[in-house]
Design an enzyme around this catalytic site. Sequence first.
Site, PDB file in Angstrom:
ATOM      1  N   ASN A   7       0.856  -1.186   0.000  1.00 48.65           N
ATOM      2  CA  ASN A   7       0.000   0.000   0.000  1.00 48.65           C
ATOM      3  C   ASN A   7       0.898   1.244   0.000  1.00 48.65           C
ATOM      4  O   ASN A   7       1.707   1.429   0.909  1.00 48.65           O
ATOM      5  CB  ASN A   7      -0.895  -0.014   1.243  1.00 48.65           C
ATOM      6  N   HIS A  10       0.886   6.247   1.955  1.00 55.80           N
ATOM      7  CA  HIS A  10       1.613   7.204   2.786  1.00 55.80           C
ATOM      8  C   HIS A  10       2.774   7.862   2.062  1.00 55.80           C
ATOM      9  O   HIS A  10       3.356   8.825   2.588  1.00 55.80           O
ATOM     10  CB  HIS A  10       2.041   6.544   4.090  1.00 55.80           C
ATOM     11  N   HIS A  43      -5.796   3.598  -1.538  1.00 52.07           N
ATOM     12  CA  HIS A  43      -7.132   3.966  -1.064  1.00 52.07           C
ATOM     13  C   HIS A  43      -7.422   5.377  -1.554  1.00 52.07           C
ATOM     14  O   HIS A  43      -6.777   6.340  -1.111  1.00 52.07           O
ATOM     15  CB  HIS A  43      -7.164   3.901   0.467  1.00 52.07           C
ATOM     16  N   ARG A  45      -9.497   8.186  -1.032  1.00 52.04           N
ATOM     17  CA  ARG A  45     -10.453   8.705  -0.058  1.00 52.04           C
ATOM     18  C   ARG A  45     -11.244   9.872  -0.644  1.00 52.04           C
ATOM     19  O   ARG A  45     -10.797  10.551  -1.571  1.00 52.04           O
ATOM     20  CB  ARG A  45      -9.724   9.174   1.203  1.00 52.04           C
ATOM     21  N   ARG A  49      -6.802  12.812   0.789  1.00 47.54           N
ATOM     22  CA  ARG A  49      -5.734  13.212   1.708  1.00 47.54           C
ATOM     23  C   ARG A  49      -4.382  12.646   1.303  1.00 47.54           C
ATOM     24  O   ARG A  49      -3.341  13.168   1.725  1.00 47.54           O
ATOM     25  CB  ARG A  49      -6.068  12.787   3.137  1.00 47.54           C
ATOM     26  N   GLU A  70      -8.869   0.441  -3.052  1.00 47.67           N
ATOM     27  CA  GLU A  70      -9.688   0.508  -1.847  1.00 47.67           C
ATOM     28  C   GLU A  70     -10.587   1.732  -1.934  1.00 47.67           C
ATOM     29  O   GLU A  70     -10.132   2.821  -2.308  1.00 47.67           O
ATOM     30  CB  GLU A  70      -8.815   0.585  -0.596  1.00 47.67           C
ATOM     31  N   THR A 100      -6.619   6.760  10.339  1.00 44.41           N
ATOM     32  CA  THR A 100      -6.541   5.610   9.440  1.00 44.41           C
ATOM     33  C   THR A 100      -7.788   4.767   9.687  1.00 44.41           C
ATOM     34  O   THR A 100      -8.528   5.009  10.641  1.00 44.41           O
ATOM     35  CB  THR A 100      -5.263   4.791   9.688  1.00 44.41           C
ATOM     36  N   THR A 101      -8.028   3.805   8.831  1.00 46.84           N
ATOM     37  CA  THR A 101      -9.222   2.969   8.968  1.00 46.84           C
ATOM     38  C   THR A 101      -9.229   2.306  10.344  1.00 46.84           C
ATOM     39  O   THR A 101      -8.249   1.679  10.741  1.00 46.84           O
ATOM     40  CB  THR A 101      -9.260   1.915   7.860  1.00 46.84           C
ATOM     41  N   GLU A 152     -11.345  -9.162   3.106  1.00 48.24           N
ATOM     42  CA  GLU A 152     -10.052  -8.810   3.684  1.00 48.24           C
ATOM     43  C   GLU A 152     -10.257  -8.697   5.180  1.00 48.24           C
ATOM     44  O   GLU A 152     -11.022  -7.847   5.650  1.00 48.24           O
ATOM     45  CB  GLU A 152      -9.500  -7.503   3.124  1.00 48.24           C
ATOM     46  N   HIS A 192      -3.824  -4.497   7.656  1.00 49.76           N
ATOM     47  CA  HIS A 192      -3.931  -3.362   8.574  1.00 49.76           C
ATOM     48  C   HIS A 192      -3.042  -3.604   9.792  1.00 49.76           C
ATOM     49  O   HIS A 192      -3.376  -4.384  10.678  1.00 49.76           O
ATOM     50  CB  HIS A 192      -5.359  -3.075   9.037  1.00 49.76           C
ATOM     51  N   PHE A 216       2.066   0.891   5.832  1.00 52.43           N
ATOM     52  CA  PHE A 216       2.743   1.829   6.722  1.00 52.43           C
ATOM     53  C   PHE A 216       4.101   1.314   7.192  1.00 52.43           C
ATOM     54  O   PHE A 216       5.083   2.062   7.228  1.00 52.43           O
ATOM     55  CB  PHE A 216       1.853   2.149   7.923  1.00 52.43           C
TER      56      PHE A 216
END
Length: 240
Positions: A7, A10, A43, A45, A49, A70, A100-101, A152, A192, A216
């Site tokens: 992912n 970030h 993701h 959003r 962001r 996502e 975060t989620t 997931e 996650h 992350f």
Amino acid sequence: MIRLLINVDHVGTLRNARKETFPDPVHAAAICEQAGADGIVFHLREDRRHITERDVRLFQETVKGKLDFELSTDPEVVDICCDVAPDLATLVPERREEVTTEGGLDVMANRNHLDRVIPRLYDAGIEQVALFVDPVSEQIRAAADAGANTVELHTGDYANATTDADRRAEADRLAEGARAAHDAGLRVHAGHGLDYNNFALFRDTVPHVAEVSIGFAVISRAVLTGMDQAVRDMLSVVKA
């Protein structure tokens, strides 16, 4: 063997913090794939962001492996996802005020939205539609009933456990969820908070996992070691 998708959200977070054009998540994705990652996760959003629509379009053109988009059920974002037609669309809960989620999607409470969105994703040619859920059998069965072919599993509670006993208990919970998903005919993904230190217990405890999304931890290590090395280090853990 479990597939590793990276992912790159970030990287976008860092870029957008200074309203710059760099570091570029698209460039980061290319390095991840060159280092051996099986695919890329992002993701988009509602508040943009980190990942932007520009990034999404370039991911579509440049990612060679699996592309996991996502998204929430926001109509504009669903439209973009259908237009891009990634390999996998993963529906996640989203709140603007969260960092975060924070947990899995409440499938039963959101069934009306999902009944509209999931068929649209399949009609756009997206072969895999996943719901991001906590390892709770009722939510997993609801995901299958809603028409998803993948779940997931949310591994945040496992990653945040502060004692060995709690971590093992959360791993066992995830194992039960994975078995429930497998028995329901669903493909099992997870993600996650998974990292270089906690992945081994997860891997050795939770069955049926086809792929994991990790972001992350890899991006954080990349700040110090470089993206290529950070991805290779994670691959050595995931595919051990």
